[in-house]
Scaffold this active site. Structure first.
Site, PDB file in Angstrom:
ATOM      1  N   ASP A 161      -3.715  17.669 -20.215  1.00 31.42           N
ATOM      2  CA  ASP A 161      -2.295  17.322 -20.179  1.00 31.42           C
ATOM      3  C   ASP A 161      -1.923  17.102 -18.726  1.00 31.42           C
ATOM      4  O   ASP A 161      -2.787  17.157 -17.865  1.00 31.42           O
ATOM      5  CB  ASP A 161      -1.447  18.417 -20.831  1.00 31.42           C
ATOM      6  N   ASP A 211       3.405  19.595 -29.340  1.00 25.60           N
ATOM      7  CA  ASP A 211       2.713  18.838 -28.298  1.00 25.60           C
ATOM      8  C   ASP A 211       1.545  19.681 -27.806  1.00 25.60           C
ATOM      9  O   ASP A 211       1.703  20.595 -26.992  1.00 25.60           O
ATOM     10  CB  ASP A 211       3.679  18.530 -27.156  1.00 25.60           C
ATOM     11  N   ALA A 212       0.368  19.383 -28.343  1.00 21.02           N
ATOM     12  CA  ALA A 212      -0.819  20.218 -28.081  1.00 21.02           C
ATOM     13  C   ALA A 212      -1.976  19.388 -27.547  1.00 21.02           C
ATOM     14  O   ALA A 212      -2.896  19.926 -26.961  1.00 21.02           O
ATOM     15  CB  ALA A 212      -1.242  20.925 -29.362  1.00 21.02           C
ATOM     16  N   LYS A 213      -1.943  18.072 -27.768  1.00 19.44           N
ATOM     17  CA  LYS A 213      -2.996  17.155 -27.297  1.00 19.44           C
ATOM     18  C   LYS A 213      -4.381  17.677 -27.639  1.00 19.44           C
ATOM     19  O   LYS A 213      -5.291  17.669 -26.822  1.00 19.44           O
ATOM     20  CB  LYS A 213      -2.834  16.875 -25.805  1.00 19.44           C
ATOM     21  N   ARG A 214      -4.555  18.117 -28.859  1.00 14.98           N
ATOM     22  CA  ARG A 214      -5.825  18.674 -29.303  1.00 14.98           C
ATOM     23  C   ARG A 214      -6.851  17.581 -29.513  1.00 14.98           C
ATOM     24  O   ARG A 214      -6.515  16.399 -29.703  1.00 14.98           O
ATOM     25  CB  ARG A 214      -5.623  19.454 -30.610  1.00 14.98           C
TER      26      ARG A 214
END
Lengths: 272, 272
Positions: free
Chosen positions: A98, B93-96
């Site tokens: 991020d 919102d974790a952008k895994r």
């Protein structure tokens, strides 16, 4: 001590390139742990204590804890490794990525909260998203390069100029992002030819190699294609084949035997 | 209800494209919350209650909770949105991004544990890493495409054949991964020209656009370049400029005014 220095000591002094992945799946736990409210911690601790002398690192996978709200078990597990097996580093497999202040928070999560020695990071967002990790010179930053799954082809194999995207990532990390000497790369054991190619591009940068065992990667090919000149340079990770070698009361002993077998299988091919 | 259906209702019925990002930074909280052991929850709840009628979605950023061990506050916050503001969806919102069973665990983390309506996901590992999310037809899967940070150039702008990597991702998602109609894409407000280009490639697929406000993205350019023919198609996210509009006792009122100002600024440019 610097993460990669710790790993190098384990490669040499403990004579092992094995990394045990800690991916707790309660449905696969042995019956003797049924009803234990702290089974995730108890299971992982038993595996850690049974295999610590055989590994160059442990690699807990955070989603296996987070899906069940077991962050506390993960904190205690890493503290247990540090307290009981000093000198054995812990890689937090989180694949974070991020930007700006959020990247700072992910670094704090890995290094302050969980006290991990290294963390896996996704490169898609670019240099500034990785900088808060790179700045921690004592910690390891393990960038995804060529992952072991079939879908890794979708982006990682795309041609970008004269090379593929994963080759570009390998060179970018080795040449530009590794100023503190604290980077490593993930290349899956399911791509032995790519492993040799990546090794030719990155010098002695260490590789974390998942995908032997349950995913079918071939140990001999991984070692011969991925090793450095001194027969090290690899953290070869196995999770399920070790963790779930048995679901009986002797599960920890079975895990130890599986880890020992992997270590010995690797060591047969380390030196030319 | 299906996530994107919920968002469309908010666009139309509440006449807003604003998404408020919930990125709690305790050092920036107003003095009146000092000493509150549950300040993270109290702060976010106050922002949510002050702005819910002005937003098409809330977007809590998980690292801001995880860095401080505040997962419980995040669970309660999302439960509070569902209970108090039904019909307002929550994007985690974790952008895994991970593979196989681990991807399943990340999906469980987002949708079962946290009860999010959508989650941000990193595409670098390819289709099979995203499949457990795509399979949840009622949930939103928001893929990173062109992120708002300077380093997004490092990989996302690379030429892959006749287009750039982020353009490839946009088309891959819109044409191949969106079989359940539950995909959206992240394109930063700091790249208005790229926003128009992405829109031209993806039809009516929604865009989550961070980077207005503190990061400097221009609202008029974002709306004109990113909107669909009916003047919607965008979730324009702002965090710091709303959350920290004031650090006095009236912080929630100030946040409301900032959200209203952003909504009105957007709406001035929605229709040709």
């Amino acid at each position: 001590m610097h993460f990669l220095e710790t790993v190098r000591r384990r490669w040499q002094d403990a004579d092992t390139l094995v990394c045990v992945g800690l991916d707790p799946e309660p449905t696969r736990f042995p019956a003797c742990l049924a009803g234990d409210p702290d089974a995730v911690f108890a299971f992982c601790r038993a595996i850690v204590d049974a295999t610590a002398d055989l590994v160059c690192a442990f690699k807990p996978q955070i989603a296996h804890f987070a899906a069940h709200g077991a962050e506390d078990a993960l904190e205690r597990l890493i503290a247990h490794v540090h307290a009981t097996h000093p000198g054995v580093p812990v890689i937090l497999d989180a694949k974070r990525g991020d930007i700006g202040s959020t990247a700072q928070h992910y670094a704090a999560e890995a290094f302050e909260r969980y006290r991990a020695d290294a963390v896996t990071v996704n490169p898609y967002l670019g240099r500034d998203s990785v900088q808060p990790f790179l700045d921690r010179a004592d910690k390891g930053v393990i960038l995804l390069c060529r992952t072991s799954n079939p879908g890794s082809r979708d982006l990682q194999e795309l041609d970008v100029g004269s090379r593929k995207l994963y080759q570009h990532v390998a060179e970018l990390v080795a040449r530009e992002w590794n100023g503190n000497g604290n980077c490593a790369l993930v290349v899956g054991a399911t791509w032995p030819e790519e492993l040799a190619d990546v090794r030719s591009r990155i010098g002695d940068v260490p590789l974390l190699v998942p995908g032997v065992g349950a995913q079918g990667g071939d140990v001999e090919a991984v070692v011969k294609n991925g090793r450095t000149a001194d027969g090290t340079g690899l953290m070869i990770s196995s999770s399920r084949a070790i963790l779930y070698a048995s679901n009986g009361e002797g599960f920890a002993d079975a895990a130890r035997r599986a880890a020992m077998s992997l270590r010995d299988g690797i060591n047969r091919h380390r030196n030319p």
